[in-house]
Scaffold this motif. Structure first.
Motif, short mmCIF file in Angstrom:
data_model
loop_
_atom_site.label_atom_id
_atom_site.label_comp_id
_atom_site.label_asym_id
_atom_site.label_seq_id
_atom_site.Cartn_x
_atom_site.Cartn_y
_atom_site.Cartn_z
N SER A 283 0.93 -1.11 0.00
CA SER A 283 -0.04 0.17 0.06
C SER A 283 0.82 1.17 -0.03
O SER A 283 0.41 2.35 -0.02
CB SER A 283 -0.97 0.08 1.07
N ALA A 284 2.21 1.19 0.01
CA ALA A 284 3.19 2.32 0.17
C ALA A 284 3.32 2.98 -1.09
O ALA A 284 3.48 2.12 -1.99
CB ALA A 284 4.40 1.97 1.06
N SER A 285 3.44 4.17 -1.33
CA SER A 285 3.92 4.73 -2.63
C SER A 285 5.24 4.53 -2.80
O SER A 285 6.19 4.41 -1.76
CB SER A 285 3.49 6.14 -2.68
N LEU A 286 5.74 4.81 -3.98
CA LEU A 286 7.27 4.91 -4.20
C LEU A 286 7.90 5.86 -3.51
O LEU A 286 9.12 5.72 -3.06
CB LEU A 286 7.63 5.13 -5.74
N ALA A 287 7.18 6.99 -3.48
CA ALA A 287 7.98 8.00 -2.72
C ALA A 287 8.15 7.80 -1.13
O ALA A 287 9.26 8.08 -0.45
CB ALA A 287 7.18 9.46 -2.79
N GLU A 288 6.91 7.23 -0.47
CA GLU A 288 7.21 6.93 0.95
C GLU A 288 8.43 5.66 0.99
O GLU A 288 9.09 5.73 2.12
CB GLU A 288 5.93 6.10 1.34
N MET A 289 8.47 4.65 -0.12
CA MET A 289 9.57 3.63 0.21
C MET A 289 10.94 4.27 0.08
O MET A 289 11.54 3.97 0.56
CB MET A 289 9.08 2.55 -0.82
N GLU A 290 10.96 5.31 -0.81
CA GLU A 290 12.42 5.92 -0.97
C GLU A 290 12.54 6.74 0.23
O GLU A 290 13.79 6.98 0.64
CB GLU A 290 12.26 6.88 -2.18
N GLU A 291 11.55 7.35 1.03
CA GLU A 291 12.06 7.94 2.08
C GLU A 291 12.66 7.09 3.11
O GLU A 291 13.76 7.46 3.80
CB GLU A 291 10.98 8.64 2.72
N TYR A 292 12.11 5.93 3.42
CA TYR A 292 12.71 4.98 4.29
C TYR A 292 14.21 4.28 3.88
O TYR A 292 15.05 4.31 4.46
CB TYR A 292 11.78 3.83 4.43
N TYR A 293 14.21 4.25 2.34
CA TYR A 293 15.46 3.85 1.87
C TYR A 293 16.52 4.95 2.08
O TYR A 293 17.75 4.57 2.55
CB TYR A 293 15.25 3.73 0.32
N GLN A 294 16.27 6.05 2.10
CA GLN A 294 17.38 7.37 2.02
C GLN A 294 17.66 7.33 3.68
O GLN A 294 18.80 7.66 3.83
CB GLN A 294 16.60 8.76 1.59
N LYS A 295 16.64 7.18 4.55
CA LYS A 295 16.96 7.28 6.08
C LYS A 295 17.85 6.30 6.26
O LYS A 295 18.83 6.57 7.07
CB LYS A 295 15.74 7.16 6.47
#
Length: 306
Positions: A283-295
């Motif tokens: 259910s997560a958007s690409l932008a949301e997943m990328e935020e966790y990745y960058q963190k």
């Protein structure tokens, strides 16, 4: 994991002979028992061919353990690699082909023969000369004589590692770019040729990296001849990248292995982050997943600072 002896031995000190003999003999006895009629059905049915995939797998697990820096894990995985050697040798003995003693004696003689600067009267100035001496003696040992300078590399060597070794062998007789920086122009050339095969008009569309673009479905190249050409051009790109790694004395296979591990670690951070927020990854958007990745990426960089 610490040694039973608190005093660090001098570098190059061999293990205790009595303990080594008894410990190694016990291992050989255990493996022989596993292969005996009273032993393990799985071990009994193995051949040198069937055991090959396990040897490769254990080698990569050892590399992962070394990367972890966990001595217990390294000891465990080294044991698994050693098991492959002893088991292979026991299979050879059971088939009356060779024994573990043949393996050990051959290795010992080879190490002495290929290090005349240690066990003989030759002298060397640096590690490069050691490598040259090793290669010279190795080439003299191989019978029959190779038809090609490129002969002798294992067929099952991973592709990038094999590419680097082929280039290294060719470079020994001068078949190499005079300056390593030239390889980047060669990489651009190969990328252009790949673009020509991937895009029907030969022009690469300018699509900026963005998280807001609608997903574009991947499409297979249906024309078989064009697909084969594209695959060939992709291989050329990878070959140049392996050459760049070689000229900068980097290990291309190790590089991609570490990047695979890094990506897996960071993607799993996405999963953990979403789970902690009671979210499903689907259910997560690409932008949301990328935020966790960058963190996670930022956390790793901070942790790596001295």
């Amino acid at each position: 994991m610490s040694s039973t002896n608190d005093t660090r031995p001098e570098m190059g000190t061999p293990p205790d002979p009595a303990r080594t003999a008894s410990t190694f003999t016990e291992l050989c006895n255990v493996v022989a028992k596993l292969r005996s009629p009273e032993g393990c059905p799985w071990d009994r049915k193995q051949t040198l061919e069937t055991i090959k995939p396990f040897t490769l797998e254990e080698t990569y697990e050892l590399l992962d353990a070394i990367d972890s820096g966990d001595d217990r894990a390294i000891v465990d995985e080294l044991g698994d690699v050693l098991l492959q050697v002893v088991l292979d040798a026991q299979i050879g003995a059971d088939e009356q082909r060779f024994t573990i003693l043949d393996v050990i004696q051959n290795l010992t003689e080879k190490l002495i023969r290929r290090h005349p600067h240690v066990f003989g009267d030759e002298s060397v100035d640096d590690a490069d000369q050691v490598k040259q001496t090793w290669d010279r003696i190795k080439s003299q040992e191989k019978k029959p004589k190779k038809e090609s300078l490129l002969d002798g590399l294992p067929k099952d060597l991973p592709g990038l590692a094999r590419a680097a070794r082929l280039q290294e062998k060719a470079a020994k007789v001068g078949y190499d770019f005079p300056h390593r920086d030239m390889l980047f122009e060669k990489l651009d050339e190969e990328l252009d040729e790949l673009h020509e095969e991937l895009f029907e008009n030969g022009e690469t569309p300018e699509v900026k990296i963005s998280l807001d673009v609608e997903p574009h479905p991947d499409q297979e190249i249906l024309d078989e001849e064009r697909r084969q050409r594209a695959e060939g051009e992709l291989g050329d790109v990878l070959f140049v990248l392996a050459n760049i790694a070689r000229r900068w004395k980097l290990n291309p296979e190790e590089a991609i292995r570490k990047t695979n591990t890094k990506f897996q670690r960071r993607f799993q951070a996405i999963e953990r982050g979403l789970k902690a927020d009671n979210r499903e990854i689907a259910s997560a958007s690409l932008a949301e997943m990328e935020e966790y990745y960058q963190k996670e990426k930022a956390r790793e960089r901070q942790a790596a600072k001295p």
